[in-house]
Design a protein around this motif. Structure first.
Motif, PDB file in Angstrom:
ATOM      1  N   VAL A   1     -39.747 102.999  26.657  1.00  0.00           N
ATOM      2  CA  VAL A   1     -40.016 102.727  25.453  1.00  0.00           C
ATOM      3  C   VAL A   1     -40.875 103.708  24.745  1.00  0.00           C
ATOM      4  CG1 VAL A   1     -40.993 100.490  24.712  1.00  0.00           C
ATOM      5  CG2 VAL A   1     -39.344 100.220  26.311  1.00  0.00           C
ATOM      6  N   ILE A   2     -42.014 104.138  25.026  1.00  0.00           N
ATOM      7  CA  ILE A   2     -42.391 105.066  24.873  1.00  0.00           C
ATOM      8  C   ILE A   2     -41.884 106.138  24.080  1.00  0.00           C
ATOM      9  CG2 ILE A   2     -44.830 106.854  25.326  1.00  0.00           C
ATOM     10  CD1 ILE A   2     -45.205 104.400  27.687  1.00  0.00           C
TER      11      ILE A   2
ATOM     12  N   ALA B   1     -48.934  99.575  19.169  1.00  0.00           N
ATOM     13  CA  ALA B   1     -48.681  98.669  20.156  1.00  0.00           C
ATOM     14  C   ALA B   1     -47.653  98.628  20.996  1.00  0.00           C
ATOM     15  CB  ALA B   1     -48.180  97.081  18.916  1.00  0.00           C
ATOM     16  N   MET B   2     -46.232  99.005  20.519  1.00  0.00           N
ATOM     17  CA  MET B   2     -45.139  98.398  21.550  1.00  0.00           C
ATOM     18  C   MET B   2     -45.872  99.278  22.480  1.00  0.00           C
ATOM     19  SD  MET B   2     -42.660  96.351  21.304  1.00  0.00           S
ATOM     20  CE  MET B   2     -41.832  97.143  21.776  1.00  0.00           C
ATOM     21  N   THR B   3     -46.180 100.643  22.370  1.00  0.00           N
ATOM     22  CA  THR B   3     -46.933 101.103  23.125  1.00  0.00           C
ATOM     23  C   THR B   3     -48.267 101.202  23.959  1.00  0.00           C
ATOM     24  OG1 THR B   3     -45.896 103.337  21.736  1.00  0.00           O
ATOM     25  CG2 THR B   3     -47.698 104.551  24.082  1.00  0.00           C
ATOM     26  N   GLY B   4     -48.675 100.557  23.517  1.00  0.00           N
ATOM     27  CA  GLY B   4     -50.099  99.587  24.015  1.00  0.00           C
ATOM     28  C   GLY B   4     -49.663  98.930  25.374  1.00  0.00           C
ATOM     29  N   GLU B   5     -48.683  97.987  24.772  1.00  0.00           N
ATOM     30  CA  GLU B   5     -48.364  96.742  25.332  1.00  0.00           C
ATOM     31  C   GLU B   5     -47.261  97.065  27.061  1.00  0.00           C
ATOM     32  OE1 GLU B   5     -45.569  92.835  24.495  1.00  0.00           O
ATOM     33  OE2 GLU B   5     -46.382  93.936  23.247  1.00  0.00           O
ATOM     34  N   PHE B   6     -46.748  98.355  26.781  1.00  0.00           N
ATOM     35  CA  PHE B   6     -46.075  98.694  27.431  1.00  0.00           C
ATOM     36  C   PHE B   6     -46.391 100.312  28.873  1.00  0.00           C
ATOM     37  CE2 PHE B   6     -42.905  96.526  25.231  1.00  0.00           C
ATOM     38  CZ  PHE B   6     -41.689  96.306  26.649  1.00  0.00           C
ATOM     39  N   SER B   7     -47.778 100.352  28.411  1.00  0.00           N
ATOM     40  CA  SER B   7     -48.739 101.186  28.903  1.00  0.00           C
ATOM     41  C   SER B   7     -50.065 100.502  29.800  1.00  0.00           C
ATOM     42  CB  SER B   7     -49.513 102.125  28.465  1.00  0.00           C
ATOM     43  OG  SER B   7     -48.660 102.827  27.266  1.00  0.00           O
ATOM     44  N   PRO B   8     -49.877 100.961  31.183  1.00  0.00           N
ATOM     45  CA  PRO B   8     -51.011 100.666  32.306  1.00  0.00           C
ATOM     46  C   PRO B   8     -52.634 100.661  31.579  1.00  0.00           C
ATOM     47  CG  PRO B   8     -50.065 102.217  33.110  1.00  0.00           C
ATOM     48  CD  PRO B   8     -48.997 101.882  31.898  1.00  0.00           C
TER      49      PRO B   8
ATOM     50  N   ALA C   1     -54.969 105.217  26.468  1.00  0.00           N
ATOM     51  CA  ALA C   1     -54.973 106.080  26.028  1.00  0.00           C
ATOM     52  C   ALA C   1     -54.723 107.063  25.931  1.00  0.00           C
ATOM     53  CB  ALA C   1     -56.485 106.417  25.951  1.00  0.00           C
ATOM     54  N   THR C   2     -53.986 107.325  27.101  1.00  0.00           N
ATOM     55  CA  THR C   2     -52.886 108.777  26.869  1.00  0.00           C
ATOM     56  C   THR C   2     -51.831 108.853  26.186  1.00  0.00           C
ATOM     57  OG1 THR C   2     -54.531 109.674  29.624  1.00  0.00           O
ATOM     58  CG2 THR C   2     -52.174 110.917  28.293  1.00  0.00           C
ATOM     59  N   PHE C   3     -51.186 107.641  26.492  1.00  0.00           N
ATOM     60  CA  PHE C   3     -49.733 107.635  26.094  1.00  0.00           C
ATOM     61  C   PHE C   3     -50.220 107.647  24.796  1.00  0.00           C
ATOM     62  CE2 PHE C   3     -47.811 105.545  29.821  1.00  0.00           C
ATOM     63  CZ  PHE C   3     -47.657 107.136  30.394  1.00  0.00           C
ATOM     64  N   VAL C   4     -50.899 106.718  23.950  1.00  0.00           N
ATOM     65  CA  VAL C   4     -51.385 106.479  21.825  1.00  0.00           C
ATOM     66  C   VAL C   4     -51.707 107.746  21.940  1.00  0.00           C
ATOM     67  CG1 VAL C   4     -52.640 105.603  20.163  1.00  0.00           C
ATOM     68  CG2 VAL C   4     -52.017 104.303  22.775  1.00  0.00           C
ATOM     69  N   LEU C   5     -52.003 108.437  22.369  1.00  0.00           N
ATOM     70  CA  LEU C   5     -52.614 110.205  22.435  1.00  0.00           C
ATOM     71  C   LEU C   5     -50.931 111.047  22.219  1.00  0.00           C
ATOM     72  CD1 LEU C   5     -53.994 112.301  21.269  1.00  0.00           C
ATOM     73  CD2 LEU C   5     -54.190 112.678  23.103  1.00  0.00           C
ATOM     74  N   VAL C   6     -50.486 110.408  23.388  1.00  0.00           N
ATOM     75  CA  VAL C   6     -49.036 111.095  22.929  1.00  0.00           C
ATOM     76  C   VAL C   6     -48.170 110.814  21.466  1.00  0.00           C
ATOM     77  CG1 VAL C   6     -46.658 111.073  24.736  1.00  0.00           C
ATOM     78  CG2 VAL C   6     -48.493 111.506  25.686  1.00  0.00           C
ATOM     79  N   ILE C   7     -48.199 109.002  21.169  1.00  0.00           N
ATOM     80  CA  ILE C   7     -47.233 109.218  20.188  1.00  0.00           C
ATOM     81  C   ILE C   7     -47.886 109.657  19.367  1.00  0.00           C
ATOM     82  CG2 ILE C   7     -45.976 107.277  21.104  1.00  0.00           C
ATOM     83  CD1 ILE C   7     -47.769 105.270  19.798  1.00  0.00           C
ATOM     84  N   TYR C   8     -48.757 109.552  18.605  1.00  0.00           N
ATOM     85  CA  TYR C   8     -49.948 110.369  17.533  1.00  0.00           C
ATOM     86  C   TYR C   8     -49.382 111.503  17.713  1.00  0.00           C
ATOM     87  CZ  TYR C   8     -52.127 106.810  15.671  1.00  0.00           C
ATOM     88  OH  TYR C   8     -52.531 105.214  14.917  1.00  0.00           O
ATOM     89  N   CYS C   9     -49.776 112.111  18.826  1.00  0.00           N
ATOM     90  CA  CYS C   9     -49.019 113.932  18.595  1.00  0.00           C
ATOM     91  C   CYS C   9     -47.220 114.252  18.249  1.00  0.00           C
ATOM     92  CB  CYS C   9     -49.362 114.714  20.328  1.00  0.00           C
ATOM     93  SG  CYS C   9     -50.920 115.157  20.346  1.00  0.00           S
ATOM     94  N   GLY C  10     -46.635 112.799  19.033  1.00  0.00           N
ATOM     95  CA  GLY C  10     -45.349 112.630  18.058  1.00  0.00           C
ATOM     96  C   GLY C  10     -45.291 113.465  16.341  1.00  0.00           C
ATOM     97  N   PHE C  11     -46.233 112.426  16.268  1.00  0.00           N
ATOM     98  CA  PHE C  11     -45.951 113.035  14.684  1.00  0.00           C
ATOM     99  C   PHE C  11     -46.699 113.888  14.288  1.00  0.00           C
ATOM    100  CE2 PHE C  11     -48.767 112.607  10.593  1.00  0.00           C
ATOM    101  CZ  PHE C  11     -48.514 111.753  10.179  1.00  0.00           C
ATOM    102  N   SER C  12     -47.865 114.659  14.568  1.00  0.00           N
ATOM    103  CA  SER C  12     -48.224 115.720  14.263  1.00  0.00           C
ATOM    104  C   SER C  12     -46.993 117.048  15.129  1.00  0.00           C
ATOM    105  CB  SER C  12     -49.164 116.011  15.741  1.00  0.00           C
ATOM    106  OG  SER C  12     -50.421 116.066  14.576  1.00  0.00           O
ATOM    107  N   LEU C  13     -46.132 116.523  15.669  1.00  0.00           N
ATOM    108  CA  LEU C  13     -45.319 117.499  16.267  1.00  0.00           C
ATOM    109  C   LEU C  13     -44.198 117.731  15.294  1.00  0.00           C
ATOM    110  CD1 LEU C  13     -44.414 119.534  18.369  1.00  0.00           C
ATOM    111  CD2 LEU C  13     -43.227 117.019  19.354  1.00  0.00           C
ATOM    112  N   GLY C  14     -44.255 116.181  14.282  1.00  0.00           N
ATOM    113  CA  GLY C  14     -43.065 115.956  12.624  1.00  0.00           C
ATOM    114  C   GLY C  14     -43.097 117.218  11.508  1.00  0.00           C
TER     115      GLY C  14
END
Length: 469
Positions: free
Chosen positions: A26-27, A136-143, A148-161
């Motif tokens: 999901v993440i 929101a989905m990332t937050g919901e499926f993250s403990p 915060a780490t997983f949300v940071l990771v997907i934001y890094c996905g934006f930067s990687l783009g």
């Protein structure tokens, strides 16, 4: 089958278990959507000089082209993303991904500035609708311990783009022309849609609140924990602050919070103006100074890499040393390095590249840290509303930034003068954050119990026939 003795409670069910492969899927899918969002946002910056040359456009005309997608992004963020409350995060993500893929594909055949601006606006609508639901989905499926780490990771996905857009531009544009970037930017999201349909679940919180089939909801829980036994009549519960309901906008403007809200919006607008001005215009400025394409790509990519690198420093520093002081220092250091970038245009190339990297650390990294600061400022009951509106209003700065820089270049400002001017708002943002810290940083902890009283858990139970109790 065994009967379900107790309701399955969110977010406790996620918080108390190890992250399952299903949650990582999901993440990852949400991160891929953010990655394509970043690719599309940055690709136009590399295409712009070639569009201007082919269509005979002046540089100031490029500003509205850059900003049209940002206008759509703001509208999508404020107007379309709340549709997830009615239709669910999955539907919004899928429809939005199809929408910005189709609009990007149509841009391949754009023949005028007006057509391109309209299509970029529509693309921005889709991007603006998809991104908040992915977060929101990332937050919901993250403990909670890793949220915060997983949300940071997907934001890094934006930067990687952003980074991949630069690498792709350096390879594709000289050989296949600028329209090749639109082809990639269109086919990637359209290819992702079948994976989203097949592997991305609907939000369990949404399904519980909407009274969906309990067995369908239970299946999502079982995919997170394979040891969970089947149940004939599963029941579910959601804590009040995680129920997905948005706090009223008026809650951001109570007597003790209105100044902080307005200052946060102001800082978001400054940071996004700096970010989009830098990412939009740096390739065009350097192309105009006769740097070759590989150097332009390297310099622009370093600003994004700097933002990713900074996130791994500023995050722990905000936790340990304080959110306000850390971000304030980041912006003040940014003031120095943005100004040094202006000086570096007359220095050896390695000096310019180093200045670009550290300017990116402070502008792009500062943006990620500012989102974290907003999450610290607002209590849990209004965090979604507070952060969402700060990002949405901040897009006004993102829209105006490229336009203002385009006007300055059109008025024959030198590249150095442009960056000297861009340094000043970084100083203002740094001082504003430090003022916020002085005004709210310590008092917030003392008044947290008053400002954010603990609500009793509100339980939403899905019975077998889909009714809610």
């Amino acid at each position: 089958m065994s009967l379900q003795a107790r309701p399955l409670q969110l977010p406790d069910f996620v918080d108390e278990r190890r992250v399952s492969p299903f949650q990582y899927v999901v993440i990852t899918l949400c991160g891929l959507v953010m990655f394509i969002d970043g690719f599309d946002t940055q690709a136009i910056s590399y295409m712009a000089p070639h569009i201007a040359e082919e269509w005979g456009l002046s540089r100031q005309v490029l500003g509205p082209i850059f900003s049209s997608a940002l206008v759509g992004l703001m509208v999508g963020y404020l107007v379309l993303s709340p549709l997830s409350d009615r239709f669910g995060h999955k539907r919004v993500i899928v429809v939005a991904t199809i929408g910005f893929g189709v609009c990007t594909l149509a841009a391949v055949w754009a023949g005028s500035v007006t057509e391109l601006m309209v299509l970029r606006f529509l693309t921005g609508l889709g991007l603006g609708a998809a991104a908040p639901s992915c977060v929101a989905m990332t937050g919901e499926f993250s403990p909670k311990r890793l949220r915060a780490t997983f949300v940071l990771v997907i934001y890094c996905g934006f930067s990687l783009g952003f980074v991949v857009a630069g690498l792709a531009a350096g390879w594709l544009i000289p050989v296949y022309g600028w329209r090749s970037m639109f082809w990639i930017g269109a086919l990637a999201p359209l290819a992702l849609v079948p994976l989203l349909l097949r592997f991305l679940p609907e939000s369990p919180v949404f399904m519980i609140r909407r009274g969906h089939d309990p067995q369908r909801i239970h299946q999502v829980f079982r995919r997170m924990d394979r040891s969970l036994a089947p149940a004939q009549a599963p029941t579910f519960a959601v804590e009040a602050e995680d129920s997905g309901r948005r706090a009223a906008l008026s809650s951001l403007f109570t007597r003790d919070r209105v100044l902080g809200t307005l200052l946060l919006w102001f800082i978001f607008a400054i940071n996004l103006a700096e970010f989009y001005a830098l990412q939009s215009w740096l390739p065009t400025i350097m192309t105009g100074l006769d740097y070759d394409m590989s150097t332009v790509v390297t310099a622009t990519t370093l600003t994004t890499v700097g933002g990713i690198a900074a996130a791994f420093v500023t995050g722990p520093a905000m936790d340990r040393l304080g959110a306000y002081g850390t971000l304030g220092v980041v912006y003040l250091v940014g003031f120095v390095f943005v100004a040094l970038t202006g000086l570096a245009f007359n220095a050896p190339l390695w000096v310019l590249l180093i200045a670009n990297f550290f300017a990116g650390c402070c502008i792009s990294g500062g943006q990620k840290s500012l989102i974290a600061l907003a999450a610290v400022f607002y209590p849990a009951s209004m965090r979604s509303t507070g952060v969402g509106w700060a990002l949405g209003i901040g897009r006004i700065g993102g829209i105006l930034g490229p336009i203002v820089i385009g006007a300055a270049l059109g008025a024959n400002w030198s590249a150095s003068a442009v960056f000297y001017a861009m340094a000043v708002p970084m100083l203002v943002a740094g001082l504003a954050v430090l003022f916020l810290g002085r005004r709210y940083g310590t008092r917030k902890n003392r008044t947290a119990a008053v400002a954010d009283p603990v609500e009793p858990a509100t339980t939403t139970v899905a019975s077998q026939d889909g009714a809610r109790a």
